[in-house]
Scaffold this motif. Structure first.
Motif, PDB file in Angstrom:
ATOM      1  N   ALA A   1       0.832  -1.358  -0.063  1.00 20.26           N
ATOM      2  CA  ALA A   1       0.099  -0.139  -0.129  1.00 20.26           C
ATOM      3  C   ALA A   1       0.847   1.424   0.183  1.00 20.26           C
ATOM      4  CB  ALA A   1      -1.004   0.004   1.161  1.00 20.26           C
ATOM      5  N   ALA A   2       1.922   1.362   0.730  1.00 22.14           N
ATOM      6  CA  ALA A   2       2.850   2.363   0.839  1.00 22.14           C
ATOM      7  C   ALA A   2       3.458   2.832  -0.765  1.00 22.14           C
ATOM      8  CB  ALA A   2       4.044   2.198   1.803  1.00 22.14           C
ATOM      9  N   LEU A   3       3.900   1.722  -1.418  1.00 23.06           N
ATOM     10  CA  LEU A   3       4.340   2.043  -2.852  1.00 23.06           C
ATOM     11  C   LEU A   3       3.157   2.403  -3.494  1.00 23.06           C
ATOM     12  CD1 LEU A   3       6.968  -0.944  -3.432  1.00 23.06           C
ATOM     13  CD2 LEU A   3       7.470   1.441  -3.155  1.00 23.06           C
ATOM     14  N   ASP A   4       1.966   1.844  -3.392  1.00 26.40           N
ATOM     15  CA  ASP A   4       0.937   2.466  -4.238  1.00 26.40           C
ATOM     16  C   ASP A   4       0.684   3.857  -4.048  1.00 26.40           C
ATOM     17  OD1 ASP A   4      -1.634   1.503  -5.861  1.00 26.40           O
ATOM     18  OD2 ASP A   4      -2.425   2.614  -4.090  1.00 26.40           O
TER      19      ASP A   4
ATOM     20  N   ALA B   1       1.298   7.004  -6.668  1.00 22.02           N
ATOM     21  CA  ALA B   1       0.194   7.683  -6.896  1.00 22.02           C
ATOM     22  C   ALA B   1       0.555   9.316  -6.828  1.00 22.02           C
ATOM     23  CB  ALA B   1      -1.030   7.461  -6.031  1.00 22.02           C
ATOM     24  N   ALA B   2       1.352   9.620  -5.770  1.00 25.52           N
ATOM     25  CA  ALA B   2       1.784  11.012  -5.747  1.00 25.52           C
ATOM     26  C   ALA B   2       2.613  11.584  -6.670  1.00 25.52           C
ATOM     27  CB  ALA B   2       2.693  11.016  -4.340  1.00 25.52           C
ATOM     28  N   ALA B   3       3.535  10.684  -7.401  1.00 20.20           N
ATOM     29  CA  ALA B   3       4.243  11.190  -8.436  1.00 20.20           C
ATOM     30  C   ALA B   3       3.322  11.268  -9.481  1.00 20.20           C
ATOM     31  CB  ALA B   3       5.310  10.074  -8.642  1.00 20.20           C
TER      32      ALA B   3
ATOM     33  N   GLY C   1     -10.104  -1.939  -5.916  1.00 18.20           N
ATOM     34  CA  GLY C   1     -10.793  -0.465  -6.007  1.00 18.20           C
ATOM     35  C   GLY C   1     -10.237   0.674  -4.950  1.00 18.20           C
ATOM     36  N   ASP C   2      -9.426   0.246  -4.032  1.00 16.39           N
ATOM     37  CA  ASP C   2      -8.839   0.923  -2.929  1.00 16.39           C
ATOM     38  C   ASP C   2      -7.621   1.673  -3.326  1.00 16.39           C
ATOM     39  OD1 ASP C   2      -7.805  -1.311  -2.816  1.00 16.39           O
ATOM     40  OD2 ASP C   2      -7.566  -1.428  -0.800  1.00 16.39           O
ATOM     41  N   SER C   3      -7.034   0.932  -4.603  1.00 15.52           N
ATOM     42  CA  SER C   3      -5.692   1.419  -4.816  1.00 15.52           C
ATOM     43  C   SER C   3      -5.714   3.074  -5.236  1.00 15.52           C
ATOM     44  CB  SER C   3      -5.244   0.844  -6.364  1.00 15.52           C
ATOM     45  OG  SER C   3      -4.201   1.380  -7.175  1.00 15.52           O
ATOM     46  N   ALA C   4      -4.955   3.889  -4.870  1.00 16.97           N
ATOM     47  CA  ALA C   4      -4.513   5.215  -4.963  1.00 16.97           C
ATOM     48  C   ALA C   4      -4.524   5.562  -6.425  1.00 16.97           C
ATOM     49  CB  ALA C   4      -3.865   6.164  -4.020  1.00 16.97           C
ATOM     50  N   VAL C   5      -3.425   4.929  -7.140  1.00 16.47           N
ATOM     51  CA  VAL C   5      -3.109   4.851  -8.448  1.00 16.47           C
ATOM     52  C   VAL C   5      -4.403   4.597  -9.485  1.00 16.47           C
ATOM     53  CG1 VAL C   5      -1.590   3.857 -10.142  1.00 16.47           C
ATOM     54  CG2 VAL C   5      -0.540   4.021  -7.922  1.00 16.47           C
TER      55      VAL C   5
END
Length: 350
Positions: free
Chosen positions: A94-97, A101-103, A127-131
């Motif tokens: 999740a942290a890498l996701d 997403a931030a980049a 569905g919860d992936s920020a990316v």
């Protein structure tokens, strides 16, 4: 920007709009993800192996160096022209996701080099992936989900590839071939290309189901399929021998149960076809049965009625759960069920 329909996906991959500066391609079918990613990458830069204009990263790279992704998206092309930043993102962290997403958000807002195209090839993002959420919603990012191919998609891909190589299969042979193809697109395409080589590219040959069997040959798990056939036919000793041979070849209990389930499904297909009035030979072909085994499958299909197959289907599911969760030896559980089926088949008069 979520792309869903096949025409719009194919149109985008063929000619990506200049205003779109990033694309997320994701899904459990990794072969399809990588295939579509390759097609798109070739539209962004002339040479996808050019080290000056292409940066290839993995989730391991950004995990080791969190700043590297934005650095690559900020960098300018040393040779001029458009840059491609390609991320192979198959991590479930999740942290890498959130980091990716931030980049991606910074790039979409114009904070980084707008002449860089950011291509993300990912696994089955939830569905919860920020990316995924960001890619679905932002107009300058394309989002493409890759689902397992349906049978019709596989047949279409096979026919197109065969036609390009000026070879073909008869309808019966195509039914058998499509049924045997894996759902994972990358592996399926390799099998189709291997078939083209077998027939002879440019030969204009059309082969039938009997000739196709020469190509299909012996499957890696042929021992399991043979053991399942023997078990359903009341041949206990050959079933046990085939099963133990498969275990010696490295197969596990779950694979053995899949072979039993596959055999059961074929019996049901034959029964359903015959119930519609289709003749026995056509019914076995529709079920993908090897022609040399047609008589045995028909013999079994007539003996194993729904009354016996329905509880067996439930038993297969329960045994598979036991193999995966109880800690009991899966090989022993599978062998016990094979022997039980052979015993039941004998009581049915087989």
């Amino acid at each position: 920007m979520k792309l869903v329909k096949r025409p719009e996906i194919e149109g985008f991959l063929k000619s990506p709009p200049r205003e779109v500066i990033a694309c997320l391609i994701y899904g459990k079918d990794r072969g399809q993800v990588l295939e579509r990613g390759q097609v798109l990458a070739q539209k962004i830069v002339p040479d996808i192996k050019d080290p000056f204009n292409v940066s290839l990263l993995t989730d391991t790279d950004i995990d080791a160096d969190p700043a590297r992704l934005e650095d690559e998206l900020q960098a300018q092309s040393l040779m001029g022209g458009r840059r491609l930043v390609r991320l192979k993102f198959f991590s479930e962290k999740a942290a890498l996701d959130k980091q990716v997403a931030a980049a991606l958000k910074a790039h979409a807002s114009g904070e980084l080099n707008r002449d860089a195209f950011f291509l993300i090839e990912a696994g089955g993002l939830g569905g919860d992936s920020a990316v995924r959420k960001l890619a679905d919603a932002d107009k300058v990012i394309a989002s493409i989900a890759c689902y397992e191919d349906e049978t019709g998609d596989v047949v279409r891909m096979a026919r197109e590839t065969l036609a390009q190589n000026e070879v073909a299969l008869t309808p019966d042979a195509m039914d058998i071939f499509a049924a045997r193809l894996p759902k994972e697109r990358g592996v399926a395409r390799q099998e189709i290309e291997r078939l083209c080589l077998f027939i002879g590219p440019g030969s204009r040959r059309t082969i039938d189901d009997k000739e196709l069997q020469e190509f299909l040959g012996v499957e890696p798990d042929a021992s399991l399929f043979d053991a399942a056939l023997q078990a359903f036919g009341a041949k206990m000793a050959p079933a046990q021998a085939g099963l133990r041979r498969a275990f010696a070849e490295g197969e596990d209990g779950s694979a053995a149960l899949r072979a039993l389930n596959g055999h059961l499904v074929k019996l049901r297909l034959i029964q359903a076809q015959m119930a519609k009035g289709i003749d026995a030979k056509q019914a076995t072909r529709a079920a993908g049965v090897f022609w040399k085994q047609e008589a045995e499958f028909l013999r079994q299909a007539r003996a194993w009625s729904d009354y016996y197959l329905d509880p067996l289907s439930k038993e297969l599911i329960e045994t598979d759960k036991q193999c995966k969760s109880t800690g009991m030896p899966d090989l022993l559980l599978a062998e016990r069920l094979y022997m039980s089926i052979a015993g039941r088949a004998k009581r049915l008069g087989l």
